[in-house]
Write an enzyme that holds these catalytic residues in place. Structure first.
Site, PDB file in Angstrom:
ATOM      1  N   ASP A 169       0.765  -1.252   0.000  1.00 46.95           N
ATOM      2  CA  ASP A 169       0.000   0.000   0.000  1.00 46.95           C
ATOM      3  C   ASP A 169       0.796   1.303   0.000  1.00 46.95           C
ATOM      4  OD1 ASP A 169      -2.000  -1.859   0.223  1.00 46.95           O
ATOM      5  OD2 ASP A 169      -2.662  -1.258   2.207  1.00 46.95           O
ATOM      6  N   TRP A 358       4.747  -0.883   4.466  1.00 58.68           N
ATOM      7  CA  TRP A 358       5.474  -1.436   3.318  1.00 58.68           C
ATOM      8  C   TRP A 358       6.737  -0.649   2.979  1.00 58.68           C
ATOM      9  CZ3 TRP A 358       4.609  -6.161   1.294  1.00 58.68           C
ATOM     10  CH2 TRP A 358       3.392  -6.775   1.607  1.00 58.68           C
ATOM     11  N   GLU A 401       1.226  -8.486  11.855  1.00 60.22           N
ATOM     12  CA  GLU A 401       1.049  -8.197  10.428  1.00 60.22           C
ATOM     13  C   GLU A 401       2.411  -8.016   9.735  1.00 60.22           C
ATOM     14  OE1 GLU A 401      -1.292  -4.673   9.903  1.00 60.22           O
ATOM     15  OE2 GLU A 401      -1.451  -4.884   7.731  1.00 60.22           O
TER      16      GLU A 401
END
Ligand code: DGY
Length: 434
Positions: A169, A358, A401
């Protein structure tokens, strides 16, 4: 490990919902996400085949009349997520699903290779193959959608029109695109930063860009031709295209197992020949020794090294010689005794941030793909390293995550980052230790 394995199963089972889908992480991501769903089904396949089938059945049931499969399926009215269904308004598209609300963008095409993984894992192969037989044409139609609507120059490479379609993202790669845009400042209330520390999430200004691209798509009723003509974000992404190629190959092999389907296999083989050739010619940067993204709107390469740069290994795209170059680049820039493999962004770049989503952290789904790709090319030691690092990160921090790639962050209170009890970290842990 046994304990952790049980914990992984508990994470997945707790995230499985009545509607027949699994949320990526409670609070932060309360709906069904396309690529998450695929990785989750691989985990379920190891211990609860029915849940694995249900996950994929629900995802593929959200398919639109034109073959498109959305990035988020909003199964409930949960308002703990922004931007929700009311912002996206994907029903503006005349062929959108009449059954589910969803976004009007997609995510990496995982479904093909996921069906093949489910077949590899299944003990009862006949039973799994009959399930695949019911679902496989939807995946094929999804690929037809991509090649017919997302490849304006007929190169065999499809574009994404939004950073959320990439899955990566807030990659620093997109900073180059944001430099070409100047969106208005939106008034909105973020929900993600109520669940996760803002230092681990995209900035407000980045969200302005994200929303602006959606607004343009909405103004054009999500019409693909219009988007190709007008979207300021139009990118050929190596990860997205590598996953499409991997899924094409999976469909070929599955159709061969099923029998018949010669026309479809022929179509798939034609796509493969063209896509793999273009991929190698257009997306490989000899000077960097890695695959890079291509900005189709501004017709230029975006020259940064990310974990996506190595993902073509997973889809058998590089020649053996080129694979060696890739692995050297990876070990040279991303490797080292003080780091876990594989950072999501070039640690030697000044855009690298080890905590921010990211822009640097290690992701288990990327590691899973790299592990399989490296193994396939015979880089067994590096493959084992990637697997070992993934397991060690989960043992050390839990099913988060994303993770810091630095073994020593200088802060003893370091935790995993982003959402906790994150489904695909659990699912792919299950697959890697099996
Ligand atoms: C988010 O909200 O950050 C999601 O990852 C978008 O897909």
């Amino acid at each position: 490990k046994q304990e952790l394995y049980k914990k992984a199963i508990a994470v997945l089972d707790a995230n499985f919902q009545d509607g027949g889908f699994t949320i990526p992480s409670a609070g932060l991501y309360p709906f069904q996400w396309k690529w998450d769903s695929g990785f989750i089904a691989i985990g379920f396949a190891h211990y609860d085949v029915e849940k694995a089938k249900t996950e994929m059945r629900t995802l593929l049931d959200s398919q639109w009349g034109n073959g498109f499969i959305p990035h988020i399926v909003f199964h409930t009215d949960n308002d703990s997520y922004f931007p929700g269904a009311d912002f996206h308004q994907s029903e503006l598209h005349p062929l959108s699903s009449k059954k589910y609300r969803s976004t009007g963008m997609t995510q990496p095409p995982v479904s093909g290779f996921v069906l093949q993984e489910m077949h590899r894992i299944a003990e009862d192969k006949d039973d799994m193959l009959s399930f695949i037989k019911e679902e496989i044409d939807k995946v094929f139609d999804n690929h037809v959608y991509f090649y017919e609507n997302r490849d304006p120059q007929d190169e065999g490479l499809v574009y994404i029109y939004h950073n959320w379609e990439s899955g990566t993202d807030n990659s620093p790669v997109w900073d180059d695109i944001w430099d070409t845009m100047n969106p208005p400042e939106y008034n909105f209330v973020r929900k993600d930063t109520t669940h996760v520390d803002a230092s681990q999430r995209p900035s407000k200004r980045e969200y302005d860009h994200y929303l602006y691209i959606i607004d343009i798509a909405k103004q054009n009723n999500y019409d693909d031709c219009k988007i190709a003509e007008l979207s300021p974000f139009l990118v050929q992404d190596p990860l997205f295209n590598a996953m499409l190629i991997k899924s094409n190959q999976a469909l070929i092999e599955l159709y061969e197992l099923i029998g018949g389907n010669e026309e479809k296999i022929k179509t798939l083989l034609n796509w493969q020949a063209k896509s793999i050739k273009s991929f190698n010619e257009k997306l490989f940067d000899v000077e960097l020794g890695a695959y890079v993204h291509y900005d189709l709107r501004n017709e230029k390469a975006i020259r940064h090294i990310t974990s996506s740069s190595f993902s073509p290994l997973f889809a058998n795209i590089p020649s053996p010689e080129r694979a060696k170059v890739l692995v050297n680049t990876m070990m040279d820039k991303f490797g080292g005794d003080d780091r876990y493999l594989c950072a999501s962004f070039d640690p030697t770049s000044d855009r690298f941030n080890p905590r921010k989503y990211w822009r640097g952290p290690v992701w288990i789904n990327m590691n899973w793909m790299l592990f399989l790709g490296l193994k396939n090319y015979g880089f067994l030691d590096v493959a084992e390293q990637v697997k070992k690092d993934s397991i060690e990160l989960i043992e050390r921090y839990g099913f988060y995550e994303y993770f810091d790639c630095r073994k020593d962050t200088g802060d003893e209170n370091t935790t995993g980052y982003g959402g906790n009890n994150f489904s695909w970290s659990a699912a792919l842990f299950i697959d890697m230790v099996n």
